[in-house]
Enzyme design. Structure first.
Site, short mmCIF file in Angstrom:
data_model
loop_
_atom_site.label_atom_id
_atom_site.label_comp_id
_atom_site.label_asym_id
_atom_site.label_seq_id
_atom_site.Cartn_x
_atom_site.Cartn_y
_atom_site.Cartn_z
N ALA A 3 37.20 37.61 3.08
CA ALA A 3 36.62 38.34 4.21
C ALA A 3 35.27 38.94 3.83
O ALA A 3 35.09 39.33 2.68
CB ALA A 3 37.57 39.44 4.65
N PRO A 4 34.35 39.03 4.79
CA PRO A 4 34.46 38.60 6.18
C PRO A 4 34.11 37.14 6.43
O PRO A 4 34.00 36.73 7.57
CB PRO A 4 33.45 39.50 6.87
CG PRO A 4 32.39 39.73 5.83
CD PRO A 4 33.09 39.69 4.51
N GLY A 5 33.94 36.36 5.37
CA GLY A 5 33.81 34.94 5.60
C GLY A 5 32.41 34.35 5.45
O GLY A 5 32.20 33.18 5.73
N GLY A 6 31.47 35.18 5.00
CA GLY A 6 30.11 34.66 4.81
C GLY A 6 30.07 33.54 3.78
O GLY A 6 29.56 32.45 4.05
N ASP A 10 48.35 38.62 -1.80
CA ASP A 10 47.74 39.33 -2.91
C ASP A 10 47.21 38.26 -3.86
O ASP A 10 47.97 37.39 -4.31
CB ASP A 10 48.80 40.19 -3.59
CG ASP A 10 48.21 41.01 -4.73
OD1 ASP A 10 47.10 40.67 -5.17
OD2 ASP A 10 48.85 41.97 -5.16
N CYS A 70 29.51 42.42 -6.62
CA CYS A 70 28.29 43.08 -6.20
C CYS A 70 28.13 44.38 -6.97
O CYS A 70 27.70 45.40 -6.45
CB CYS A 70 28.27 43.31 -4.70
SG CYS A 70 29.69 44.22 -4.12
#
Lengths: 588, 196
Positions: free
Chosen positions: A374-377, A423, A497
């Site tokens: 998520a979110p799928g970028g 998970d 990140c």
């Protein structure tokens, strides 16, 4: 409605403000002890500094260093940018202002240190208007620069000293005939000796005694001085001061100025060399440019660019390194709600998010797993590179976030996907044998503080340790999901990140020890090599194949990318792995 | 239409995602046929390998059999989505197409409408299409047939039901509704949580 309100206000504000008598300024610090009543003022100043143009300044202060003052929007400038022009302007102004309005005069008298640098603008009415408002004393908007000059009440001595330290020549307009003058001339001489006087001072750095209140300008100056001292420690140090004293002073100052907590700031200081430190921190605070990624499943970049330009979006290709990225400079429409966006022609996504997928290099007809999707970028990017063939499995533990994944996958026209919600650590028990795995691990987010500034204050050693543990478990699971015998793949890309080595190099290092994997070049032709050593830690020598990305050097979010190749499905030392499973939280 | 093609006994025992029952298939195809008519068979006989329809949590997913098999060992609770979601059965057992089906409806649509740029916004906020916003309409659109709505530069925006036939459209005044809104791509933002 709004107009009406204006009408009613106008008559009041005009004559009222101008006729109002400016109250006499009070400087508790000058008269009383340090800190007395100063806190509020300092706070207020701080607000002004960062919160856009304030109206007031402390009129009566000896701002020796007017010209050095930051402009409101300028706190992030680099240290040696030319500041001359504003200085000159200022000077003429200050001369002009010497014989200024009575109010002004009054202030000066009140203030024993007064001088002509009064920040009164050439535009007198404006000044008057300003002086009418509730703050202590008048001056005008333009003079904001002066604001932080002579510190207000608290700890006046240290404040002034520091101001002077950085004194430049050309400041001699001060009129006051008190002790300030002596100091001033002294600084003059030094400044002249130094040529342009800019930042050349080798002078004493005032160490705060702990009672001092936070004054932005003082701190800014001191940071600069301490850094330059540390960079040339032998010649610039003050006798009897140790390096660690300077460092701890710098740490507290940076924490105050940039709003980091101490733990994180120490970390950041270890990561960046001193020369880069301020750039890095400044860049970390500034938002990165908005980038979008063309969805090659639905359109081409040129078509998309044309369509968006016709909607009033100002954009450019993101750079040579990507064929699908566009940078949006400005837009008349919300970029996240154009019909093109809704039709799935592009995805809004940071430039740094392209990198792990490019490193992964998905091929058509492969089985690929994205463990934290998520979110799928990144997932939709993978699907686009696979051209909707093969199988893309997108996993997201958080079911709410998985909903965003559904929306984005359908919008972008991804048809080869399975979205599941496990998970990540349990995934090898469910499904295995992937050609490539992308693990964009959950992290502390220290590379993207501009997006979430709470990171700066919230993260402590415990959080880092927690994420570190989770990341280690996830990377093990990711490697276990891989199929080493795959003809085309067997690759894992690990990215975060975060810029902290604990979440990057350390995790990678563990993976290298516990699994049959090796690091391979990421295929990204820019970025800084990962650390092979950090403080007292020593990492695997091939760690230089990993890549780090920083806001200040690459103009993208702080990011880390490592690419592994799994060369055997067996584990190197089974026993050790079991041990680790037992004490999975172990720290290296 | 050979419903049996889609319905294999082999999988019907599984509790997880399952093939459609005959009744479900009928409801689903009836709805689908409103939009793409005979083209349904294009969805079933595909050159790039067999595709299938699967029911999971009352939603119908359209996915290649290969992917479906690979998702086989994902438990029902953990399976969020599979291939493309075409729509869902309501509690009253009616079938509703979702906007996510647009990718398959748009290429095969029999009736189409194109919106003027000024009317795009309206439609994307979930409003019906007025005659004034209608740029073009395909020939032979029947009244109450399903139409796919496009923007003038051929981006599919959503779908709905024609409120007027092509000929009726020509002779109505600008304020009349020509298409009842059913789904639009604005839903990707407006109702992300309930998309599938």
């Amino acid at each position: 409605m709004g107009r009406k309100a204006n009408w009613s206000e106008k008559p009041k504000s005009g004559p009222g403000r101008k006729s109002r008598k400016q109250p006499a300024p009070s400087f508790p610090g000058m008269i009383g002890g340090p800190g007395q009543g100063g806190g509020g003022i300092a706070k207020h100043r701080k607000k002004k500094q960062f919160g856009g143009p304030g109206k007031k300044r402390n009129a009566s202060f000896p701002s020796l260093n007017d010209s050095r003052k930051l402009k409101p929007g300028q706190p992030y400038r680099k240290s040696n940018e030319p500041k001359k022009a504003p200085k000159d302007k200022q000077v003429t102004r200050s001369i002009k202002n010497v014989s200024d309005s009575e109010d002004e005069e009054e202030n000066k008298i009140m203030d024993s240190n007064s001088e002509g640098d009064e920040g009164v603008s050439d535009n007198e009415p404006e000044m008057d208007a300003g002086s009418g408002s509730e703050e202590m004393d008048g001056s005008d908007d333009e003079m904001m620069q002066d604001d932080f000059s002579g510190s207000d009440g608290e700890a006046p001595d240290s404040g002034n000293d520091e101001d002077e330290q950085n004194e430049e020549d050309g400041k001699g307009e001060d009129k006051a005939g008190n002790e300030e003058d002596d100091k001033l001339t002294k600084w003059h001489k030094i400044a002249n000796m130094n040529g342009n006087g800019e930042n050349d001072d080798t002078d004493k750095i005032e160490f705060p005694d702990g009672q001092e209140n936070f004054d932005v300008q003082v701190v800014v100056d001191r940071i600069k001085d301490v850094i330059s001292t540390l960079l040339d420690f032998k010649t610039r140090r003050e006798e009897g001061r140790s390096r660690s004293e300077y460092i701890s002073l710098l740490t507290t100052d940076l924490c105050q100025y940039y709003g980091y907590n101490e733990f994180l700031m120490e970390r950041v200081m270890q990561i960046f060399p001193l020369g880069e430190l301020q750039d890095a921190l400044d860049a970390g605070d500034a938002p990165r440019p908005l980038t979008i990624r063309t969805n090659t499943l639905k359109c081409r970049r040129r078509e998309l660019a044309q369509a968006l330009i016709s909607r009033g979006v100002n954009l450019d290709p993101v750079g040579k390194w990507s064929k699908v990225g566009l940078v949006v400079y400005s837009s008349q429409v919300p970029v996240g709600a154009t019909p093109e966006y809704l039709a799935g022609h592009y995805m809004i996504q940071g430039a740094a998010s392209f990198l792990p997928v490019m490193a992964l290099g998905p091929q058509e007809n492969e089985r690929i797993l994205d463990m934290c999707a998520a979110p799928g970028g990144k997932s939709t990017h993978i699907a686009a590179l696979m051209k909707n063939t093969g199988t893309l499995m997108a996993n997201e533990f958080n079911k709410d976030r998985a909903k965003a994944l559904i929306g984005n996958f359908h919008r972008m026209g991804v048809k080869n996907s399975v979205i599941c919600s496990y998970d990540g650590r349990k995934l090898p028990e469910v499904i295995k044998g992937f050609d490539r795995v992308l693990l964009d691990a959950p992290c502390s987010g220290t590379g993207v503080v501009s997006k979430d500034s709470s990171t700066k204050t919230q993260r402590d050693a415990k959080d880092i340790q927690r994420t570190n543990t989770k990341q280690k478990e996830l990377i093990m699971a990711a490697i276990d999901c891989l199929d080493a015998t795959s003809k085309t793949g067997g690759y894992l890309v690990y990215s975060t990140c975060s810029i902290l080595p604990e979440e990057n190099e350390e995790v990678v290092n563990l993976a290298l020890r516990k699994r049959n994997v090796k690091l391979v070049p990421t295929g990204l032709d820019f970025g800084t090599p990962g650390f092979t050593k950090f403080q007292d830690k020593r990492y695997h020598p091939t760690m230089n194949l990993t890549r780090r990305f920083y806001p200040h050097s690459h103009n993208m979010d702080g990011f880390f990318v490592a690419k592994f190749k799994k060369f055997s499905n067996s584990n190197p030392v089974i026993k050790q792995v079991e041990e680790e499973a037992e004490s999975s939280g172990e720290q290296e | 239409m050979h419903f049996a093609m889609l319905y294999t006994n082999r999988d019907s025992i599984l509790i997880k995602m399952r093939p459609l029952t005959e009744e479900e298939t009928r409801l689903f195809f009836e709805k689908l046929a409103k939009y793409i008519g005979e083209n349904i068979k294009v969805l079933i006989d595909r050159p790039d390998g067999p595709f299938c329809f699967r029911l999971h949590k009352e939603r119908i997913y359209y996915v290649s059999e290969e992917i479906m098999k690979k998702a086989g060992n994902i438990s029902r609770d953990n399976l969020v989505c599979l291939g493309t979601c075409l729509g869902k059965f309501t509690k009253t057992k009616k079938f509703r197409l979702h906007i996510t089906a647009l990718d398959y409806l748009a290429p095969y649509a029999q009736a189409k409408m194109w919106l003027k740029p000024t009317a795009e916004q309206q439609f994307l906020y979930g409003h019906n299409v007025m005659k004034s916003g209608l740029g073009r309409i395909s020939e032979n659109t029947q009244k109450y047939s399903g139409v796919v709505v496009y923007s003038m530069n051929d981006i599919p925006l959503g779908f709905g039901t024609a409120a007027k036939s092509t000929t009726e459209c020509r002779h109505t005044d600008p304020g009349t509704i020509v298409c009842f809104h059913q789904a639009d791509i604005g839903e990707y933002i407006r109702s992300e949580d309930t998309l599938t």
